[in-house]
Write a protein that holds these residues in place. Structure first.
Motif, PDB file in Angstrom:
ATOM      1  N   LYS A 163       0.836  -1.208   0.000  1.00 34.25           N
ATOM      2  CA  LYS A 163       0.000   0.000   0.000  1.00 34.25           C
ATOM      3  C   LYS A 163       0.868   1.254   0.000  1.00 34.25           C
ATOM      4  N   ASP A 218      -6.833   2.079  -1.505  1.00 35.24           N
ATOM      5  CA  ASP A 218      -7.893   2.367  -0.531  1.00 35.24           C
ATOM      6  C   ASP A 218      -8.401   1.090   0.138  1.00 35.24           C
ATOM      7  N   ARG A 219      -8.477  -0.003  -0.641  1.00 31.93           N
ATOM      8  CA  ARG A 219      -8.964  -1.274  -0.102  1.00 31.93           C
ATOM      9  C   ARG A 219      -8.046  -1.776   1.015  1.00 31.93           C
ATOM     10  N   GLU A 226      -5.969   0.069   2.775  1.00 33.07           N
ATOM     11  CA  GLU A 226      -6.043   1.012   3.893  1.00 33.07           C
ATOM     12  C   GLU A 226      -7.282   0.764   4.739  1.00 33.07           C
ATOM     13  N   THR A 227      -8.380   0.400   4.100  1.00 33.07           N
ATOM     14  CA  THR A 227      -9.619   0.122   4.830  1.00 33.07           C
ATOM     15  C   THR A 227      -9.508  -1.152   5.658  1.00 33.07           C
ATOM     16  N   CYS A 228      -8.840  -2.153   5.107  1.00 32.09           N
ATOM     17  CA  CYS A 228      -8.820  -3.477   5.741  1.00 32.09           C
ATOM     18  C   CYS A 228      -7.721  -3.657   6.773  1.00 32.09           C
ATOM     19  N   VAL A 282      -5.208  -2.270   9.678  1.00 30.23           N
ATOM     20  CA  VAL A 282      -5.022  -1.203  10.657  1.00 30.23           C
ATOM     21  C   VAL A 282      -3.552  -1.026  10.995  1.00 30.23           C
ATOM     22  N   SER A 288      -8.634  -4.650  10.216  1.00 30.05           N
ATOM     23  CA  SER A 288      -9.697  -3.772  10.693  1.00 30.05           C
ATOM     24  C   SER A 288     -11.046  -4.487  10.757  1.00 30.05           C
ATOM     25  N   ASN A 296     -13.624  -3.196   9.772  1.00 33.08           N
ATOM     26  CA  ASN A 296     -14.331  -2.792   8.556  1.00 33.08           C
ATOM     27  C   ASN A 296     -13.951  -3.627   7.340  1.00 33.08           C
ATOM     28  N   ALA A 297     -13.061  -4.591   7.523  1.00 30.24           N
ATOM     29  CA  ALA A 297     -12.623  -5.404   6.392  1.00 30.24           C
ATOM     30  C   ALA A 297     -13.775  -6.208   5.801  1.00 30.24           C
ATOM     31  N   SER A 298     -14.714  -6.647   6.657  1.00 32.66           N
ATOM     32  CA  SER A 298     -15.886  -7.367   6.153  1.00 32.66           C
ATOM     33  C   SER A 298     -16.986  -7.302   7.208  1.00 32.66           C
ATOM     34  N   ARG A 311     -16.839  -8.087  11.426  1.00 32.59           N
ATOM     35  CA  ARG A 311     -17.380  -7.148  12.398  1.00 32.59           C
ATOM     36  C   ARG A 311     -18.355  -7.847  13.341  1.00 32.59           C
TER      37      ARG A 311
END
Length: 792
Positions: free
Chosen positions: A93, A133-134, A136-138, A140, A146, A148-150, A154
């Motif tokens: 990334k 971005d993907r 960075e979202t997944c 941490v 994260s 928020n990965a799926s 969560r």
């Protein structure tokens, strides 16, 4: 290129400097492997890269490539099916982010047309913002995925949190119970082997049913998982296993996405590696204050104030040198430590740097040709290898050079022929140089032999040069003088150091008459050269100073003329416009005054007239604030000093005439009566009307006499409002001043006091009133105000 030459000329130190300026290991790798090119097209392209990078750094700043790393092994790992961990994904990334910013940096560069190579390289970088971005979202951190990965991850983590809370609640209830506390070593909840446990004293093991997972080092404490929470811990364990599987799935999914762009990522890395290398070359040029040398297909060198890049900038002495243009060989003579070897190294190093695409620290006009090889035999290499200090080792190296060189080579020979019999050494040196120039090879050689100086004088293809030496201070100046053979200065230096004059004289007798005559000629040439050089320097300095003064005077004259013309032109235009506007406004005001006088009552007339007077004053102030009366001020400056009350004047800005009623103390403004109105105008805008002055004086005297006869010592404004009263009082004060009264009484009554306060506020601002007071007993008391007027 000859590797021994690169080492002797300290080319490797330049490479070290270049590597240190790279932002990444990738760029440093390219710098480390940089070698001089032999083709003009390659050299030109490399020089353009450096020039474009230098321009980009100076105008916009360098590419920010910090954090750029080699990710090729990660791409290969992903391609073969391995799963990348979070830390490795963050590395990918970061690489994508650097690539995107580098491309954007070049895209927003204004001088795109001047940076075709950099632009082309940056355009080949492909931004993969979606993947960036993907990740960075997944991801941490290096170890954490994260929530928020799926959606599944969560939910699982929310359930884990709920189970954790349930287990802790259950255990807290247990350890807080009075019955349980006597069985516990401590009232706390801890974790062993991934399961929640409580510390139970060993002797009470049977009192707390459950599973033992661990014990303390002393054995006094057992860590027991109570049976009441075994099922909860089992459920928690299952959720954590689900979490691990979901994290693994996410990592596999991200790795699969990376394999889709693996080729793009590798190409981006290659282009950023080049950009890092280019930026390092540009930074090196800036640090050295280098320039791009003119390149020539011929084998020639022309250095203008060249500075050796490895010598401190505050100490290095620039040299100017040429070779291969008028002559093929340059023989440099002079004392030891005078700079002969530095000159050799500077010329050789500049050729290597130029052919490597690096800028050289010299002045513009420096031109360097293309050489297929650079050979160097420099005596100071004895500091590295002692065996090379002997005559035989020098000859071994020279033999290798003679067996390898071509007509397109550059040969640098330090102390040629030294280390053996002087006569034989000099003869051998002349033969070697002659052999090289017969094959049209460029040669620079240093020597102490007088025979080589004479050889250079007799051979058109060879030129003498020397390093300057100041005998008075026994120190070299390090200046290189082309066309002048150098003296050894052995006798002068020895005498300065204390050798007896008798010994010096006897030593001179051992020299041949030819040698003495030759040295005397050299001494005379050197003396004449210094004299001519000093006179030429003074002449050039005086010429430059005269030219500078002439240019400064011409520039100032031109700027002043342009400024004067612009000011006059702008002032005229603005003055004309303002005068037109003011005249139109005044015409309108006068017209309205006439209409008001015809149609309105006295009270209304006074109010409207006062408003119109204010508008007229504003027009007058506008003329003054804009300073459009520059020419009028200059024209009537002398008249300002002679203006006095009673003078008839013209007001060019208003295209009107009037009479001066009063002038302020500093003489900057005057109150002028224009018809039935009074205005305060700048004195600089008034022009005395000399033609009518006598008639005006008579008329003024008559008017003053009439005012004196008709003027009263008091004015009664009772029954009027403040605005009307102020108008009547203003007119009354003018009449009283013209009649010569020094004190007047204003009757306003007592009432609410508003009229009195307003009138006294007006008197404070009136220039005709010096002071005022309330009426005393017998004068009217508080119902009157007594004002003292200034003397006319």
């Amino acid at each position: 290129m000859n590797q021994r030459t690169l080492r002797v000329l300290e080319y490797e130190k330049i490479i070290v400097m270049l590597k240190e300026l790279c932002q990444s290991v990738l760029g440093a790798h390219l710098a480390e492997n940089l070698q001089p090119y032999n083709q003009l097209s390659q050299i030109s392209e490399a020089q353009n890269e450096t020039a474009e990078a230098e321009a980009l750094i100076l105008h916009k700043g360098a590419f920010q490539l910090d954090g750029l790393s080699d990710v090729s092994f990660l791409i290969k790992k992903a391609d073969v099916g391995s799963v990348l961990d979070p830390a490795q994904l963050l590395t990918i990334k970061r690489q994508l982010t650097i690539a995107r910013r580098a491309k954007s940096h070049m895209t927003t560069y204004e001088k795109k047309n001047d940076s075709t190579l950099l632009k082309y390289t940056a355009e080949q970088i492909e931004s993969v913002k979606a993947l960036e971005d993907r990740i960075e979202t997944c991801i941490v951190s290096d170890t954490e995925v994260s929530d928020n990965a799926s959606t599944a991850l969560r939910q699982i983590r929310r359930q884990i949190q709920q189970k954790n809370d349930a287990v802790k609640t259950k255990l807290n209830q247990m350890i807080q119970s009075v019955k349980m506390q006597k069985y516990l070593q401590e009232s706390l909840v801890t974790i062993r082997q991934g399961r929640y446990v409580i510390p139970v004293r060993h002797e009470y093991k049977s009192m707390v049913p459950g599973l033992v997972h661990d014990q303390s080092s002393s054995g006094a404490t057992l860590f027991v998982e109570p049976m009441a929470i075994v099922e909860l811990n089992n459920q928690l364990k299952e959720l954590k296993l689900k979490e691990e599987l979901e994290v693994e799935r996410i990592l596999m999914e991200l790795t699969a996405e990376i394999t889709v762009y693996s080729n793009t990522i590798l190409i981006n890395q290659q282009k950023m590696q080049l950009l890092d290398f280019y930026m390092a070359k540009g930074k090196l040029s800036i640090e050295m204050k280098g320039i791009a040398p003119e390149l020539s297909q011929k084998q020639e060198i022309s250095l203008k104030n060249a500075r050796h890049p490895l010598i401190n900038a505050s100490e290095v002495v620039p040299i100017t040198l040429e070779l291969g243009i008028r002559f093929k060989a340059l023989v440099i003579t002079g004392p030891n430590t005078g700079g002969k070897t530095v000159t050799l190294k500077t010329a050789g190093l500049f050729v290597l740097m130029a052919q490597s695409g690096l800028h050289v620290p010299a002045d513009y006009g420096t031109r360097i040709g293309i050489f297929d090889q650079v050979f160097a035999d420099i005596g100071d290499e004895q500091s590295i290898e002692q065996s090379l200090s002997t005559f035989s080792s020098h000859m071994t190296n020279i033999v290798n050079i003679l067996n390898t060189y071509t007509e397109k080579s550059l040969v640098l020979l330090d102390e040629l022929g030294a280390g053996t019999d002087p006569d034989e050494g000099a003869a051998l040196a002349m033969a070697i140089i002659d052999q090289l120039i017969k094959n049209h090879t460029c040669v620079i050689a240093t020597t102490h032999y007088s025979e080589l100086k004479q050889f250079a004088l007799m051979n058109e293809a060879v030129e003498n040069a020397c390093v300057e030496f100041d005998v008075a201070t026994l120190s070299p100046t390090y200046r290189l003088l082309i066309g002048v053979p150098g003296k050894s200065n052995a006798f002068e230096i020895s005498h300065k150091l204390g050798i007896f004059s008798e010994i010096i004289d006897e030593a001179k007798e051992f020299l041949t008459k030819e040698s003495m005559a030759f040295e005397d000629v050299l001494q005379t040439i050197e003396k004449n050269r210094r004299t001519i050089e000093e006179e030429l320097s003074q002449t050039n300095q005086m010429k430059r100073r005269a030219e500078q003064i002439e240019n400064d005077v011409l520039d100032k004259q031109q700027k002043l003329e342009e400024q004067r013309n612009k000011i006059i032109s702008d002032a005229k235009k603005e003055a004309q416009q303002i005068l037109r506007n003011t005249k139109a406004e005044m015409d309108e005001i006068l017209k309205e005054i006439k209409n008001i006088q015809k149609e309105s009552t006295l009270k209304d007339t006074n109010k409207e007239t006062e408003k119109l007077k204010n508008r007229l004053r504003n027009q007058s102030d506008l003329v003054e604030d804009e300073e459009v009366l520059i020419n009028i001020k200059a024209q009537h400056q002398q008249q300002e000093e002679s203006l006095k009350p009673g003078d008839e004047v013209k007001i060019p800005s208003l295209n009107q005439s009037g009479t001066i009623v009063s002038i302020d103390q500093n003489g900057q403004s005057a109150q002028v009566q224009i018809g039935m109105m009074k205005m305060t105008l700048p004195a600089s805008g008034l022009v005395k009307d000399n033609r009518q002055q006598k008639q005006v004086q008579k008329g003024l005297q008559k008017m003053i006499q009439n005012k004196a006869e008709t003027s009263k010592s008091e004015v009664d404004v009772r029954g009027t409002d403040l605005e009307e009263a102020m108008y009547l009082i203003d007119k009354y004060l003018d009449d009283a001043y013209l009649s010569g009264r020094e004190q007047v009484t204003i009757i306003h009554g007592i009432g609410t006091g508003i009229l009195k306060r307003g009138i006294q506020g007006m008197l404070k601002k009136n220039r005709l009133v010096t002071k005022f007071r309330d009426g005393q007993y017998g004068e009217g008391g508080a119902g009157v105000t007594v004002a003292t007027l200034r003397k006319s």
